[in-house]
Design an enzyme around this catalytic site. Sequence first.
Site, mmCIF file in Angstrom:
data_model
loop_
_atom_site.group_PDB
_atom_site.id
_atom_site.type_symbol
_atom_site.label_atom_id
_atom_site.label_comp_id
_atom_site.label_asym_id
_atom_site.label_seq_id
_atom_site.Cartn_x
_atom_site.Cartn_y
_atom_site.Cartn_z
ATOM 1 C CB SER A 193 -0.843 0.041 1.277
ATOM 2 O OG SER A 193 -1.670 -1.082 1.364
ATOM 3 C CG HIS A 232 -2.122 -0.249 -3.977
ATOM 4 N ND1 HIS A 232 -2.508 1.037 -3.716
ATOM 5 C CD2 HIS A 232 -2.455 -0.959 -2.881
ATOM 6 C CE1 HIS A 232 -3.044 1.099 -2.505
ATOM 7 N NE2 HIS A 232 -3.024 -0.109 -1.982
ATOM 8 C CD GLU A 269 -2.532 3.838 -6.396
ATOM 9 O OE1 GLU A 269 -2.472 5.079 -6.451
ATOM 10 O OE2 GLU A 269 -2.250 3.193 -5.362
ATOM 11 C CG ASN A 315 -3.170 4.010 0.330
ATOM 12 O OD1 ASN A 315 -4.385 4.100 0.504
ATOM 13 N ND2 ASN A 315 -2.542 2.844 0.268
HETATM 14 N N1 3HC Z 1 -16.207 -9.036 -1.044
HETATM 15 C C1 3HC Z 1 -16.933 -9.161 -2.173
HETATM 16 N N2 3HC Z 1 -18.004 -8.396 -2.465
HETATM 17 C C2 3HC Z 1 -18.378 -7.482 -1.557
HETATM 18 C C3 3HC Z 1 -17.694 -7.303 -0.343
HETATM 19 C C4 3HC Z 1 -16.568 -8.121 -0.101
HETATM 20 N N3 3HC Z 1 -15.828 -7.997 1.000
HETATM 21 N N4 3HC Z 1 -18.289 -6.304 0.342
HETATM 22 C C5 3HC Z 1 -19.331 -5.893 -0.410
HETATM 23 N N5 3HC Z 1 -19.371 -6.592 -1.547
HETATM 24 C C6 3HC Z 1 -20.315 -6.419 -2.653
HETATM 25 C C7 3HC Z 1 -21.683 -6.846 -2.243
HETATM 26 O O1 3HC Z 1 -21.859 -8.226 -2.424
HETATM 27 C C8 3HC Z 1 -22.566 -6.020 -3.150
HETATM 28 O O2 3HC Z 1 -22.639 -6.550 -4.452
HETATM 29 P P1 3HC Z 1 -24.070 -6.965 -5.081
HETATM 30 O O3 3HC Z 1 -24.933 -5.733 -4.973
HETATM 31 O O4 3HC Z 1 -23.762 -7.376 -6.481
HETATM 32 O O5 3HC Z 1 -24.552 -8.079 -4.239
HETATM 33 C C9 3HC Z 1 -21.792 -4.722 -3.293
HETATM 34 O O6 3HC Z 1 -20.446 -5.021 -2.974
HETATM 35 C C10 3HC Z 1 -22.334 -3.689 -2.368
HETATM 36 O O7 3HC Z 1 -22.253 -4.243 -1.052
HETATM 37 P P2 3HC Z 1 -23.341 -4.045 0.095
HETATM 38 O O8 3HC Z 1 -24.686 -3.772 -0.519
HETATM 39 O O9 3HC Z 1 -23.216 -5.149 1.078
HETATM 40 O O10 3HC Z 1 -22.824 -2.820 0.904
HETATM 41 P P3 3HC Z 1 -22.530 -1.369 0.425
HETATM 42 O O11 3HC Z 1 -23.452 -0.918 -0.642
HETATM 43 O O12 3HC Z 1 -22.430 -0.627 1.683
HETATM 44 O O13 3HC Z 1 -21.097 -1.484 -0.236
HETATM 45 C C11 3HC Z 1 -18.751 -1.349 -0.144
HETATM 46 C C12 3HC Z 1 -19.989 -1.987 0.444
HETATM 47 C C13 3HC Z 1 -18.594 -1.792 -1.618
HETATM 48 C C14 3HC Z 1 -17.578 -1.850 0.666
HETATM 49 C C15 3HC Z 1 -18.937 0.221 -0.099
HETATM 50 O O14 3HC Z 1 -19.272 0.605 1.198
HETATM 51 C C16 3HC Z 1 -17.707 0.970 -0.523
HETATM 52 O O15 3HC Z 1 -17.462 1.163 -1.702
HETATM 53 N N6 3HC Z 1 -16.920 1.421 0.465
HETATM 54 C C17 3HC Z 1 -15.664 2.155 0.214
HETATM 55 C C18 3HC Z 1 -14.572 1.152 -0.021
HETATM 56 C C19 3HC Z 1 -13.252 1.830 -0.296
HETATM 57 O O16 3HC Z 1 -13.114 3.043 -0.275
HETATM 58 N N7 3HC Z 1 -12.249 1.003 -0.563
HETATM 59 C C20 3HC Z 1 -10.881 1.474 -0.754
HETATM 60 C C21 3HC Z 1 -10.128 1.299 0.503
HETATM 61 S S1 3HC Z 1 -8.468 1.885 0.367
HETATM 62 C C22 3HC Z 1 -7.590 0.524 -0.068
HETATM 63 O O17 3HC Z 1 -8.075 -0.567 -0.181
HETATM 64 C C23 3HC Z 1 -6.131 0.733 -0.285
HETATM 65 C C24 3HC Z 1 -5.318 0.081 0.777
HETATM 66 O O18 3HC Z 1 -3.937 0.195 0.447
HETATM 67 C C25 3HC Z 1 -5.516 0.688 2.112
#
Ligand code: 3HC
Length: 292
Positions: free
Chosen positions: A121, A142, A154, A193
Amino acid sequence: MSEIERIGVVGAGQMGAGIAEVCARAGCDVLVVEQGREAMDRGRAAVLGSLDRAEQRGRLSAAGHEDAVARLRFADDLGELADRQLVVEAVTEEELAKCEVIAGIDKVLADPSGIIASNTSSIPIMRLAQATDRPGHVIGLHFFNPVPVMPLVEVIASPTTSPRTRDTVETFVTTTLGKQTIRAADRSGFIVNALLVPYLLGAIRMVETGRATPADVDTGMKAGCAHPMGPLELADLIGLDTVAAIAESMYAEDREPLFAPPPLLRRMVQAGLLGRKTGRGFHGYPTQRVAS
Ligand code: 3HC
């Protein structure tokens, strides 16, 4: 089309498990390596559980599910990676641990042009590449959490990464995995990040200084700015240990005070309050999640 079909993934925490899943669903032959049988079994359960959920929710057909499972293997020995064309390292966000794993992958890959990608990351790729005898074939890839949902990857070429390695992995990510790539310079935190983590740390400082509760900070950014998650929910999803490690790495490179992990974050990590994966972070979670 991509020439890469045989993938290795080292580390089956939430990122490694997600990367293995998307590669298997995209038609690749995937070998996942974890340290020890227990971690390997946990990783297998995470990937299989996620594939089950995808089918239940209608995002994956029964045949697609069966094919993906058939393409996945799990092992607890790096030596099994010998025939892989691309190995993605996704172990804990610690430079020493990553260097050791990457050096181990370098030794076992039979093809000298086999590619080693790190899902780090924040750690500069050049430092990881120096652990190998193939710096031209080491690159950053990434992914974002949750990997099956987030479209972005990335791509980070270090000063020694060959243009051919970069082109090969970009073609693989876009044509085979169907994800979108952006090119980031080899600077700690890359693009996303470097912008996201100071925002998360700012939210933590608001709680630390008593300016707002975690619930109000998160509601503010969801209801006020249409973010899908508030910053503290997101930090809990990423894992507070990972957020702290990224912040340390960015701070070490730039000495920018906004990148310094706040004391509250350090205390929570020391206390094992790591977010969703331990059931408690800035918020509480009913069930235990897979560790990163
Ligand atoms: N694995 C697989 N699919 C998942 C999942 C998981 N862990 N979590 C959620 N999903 C899927 C669900 O199945 C659903 O798909 P569907 O509608 O086809 O069934 C879809 O994503 C939406 O999920 P939910 O309806 O359960 O919940 P939300 O609408 O609240 O969405 C979320 C969940 C997609 C996690 C949304 O809240 C989101 O986009 N959050 C922001 C995530 C983000 O910013 N990620 C980047 C983090 S930074 C990073 O990773 C970098 C690292 O270096 C730190």
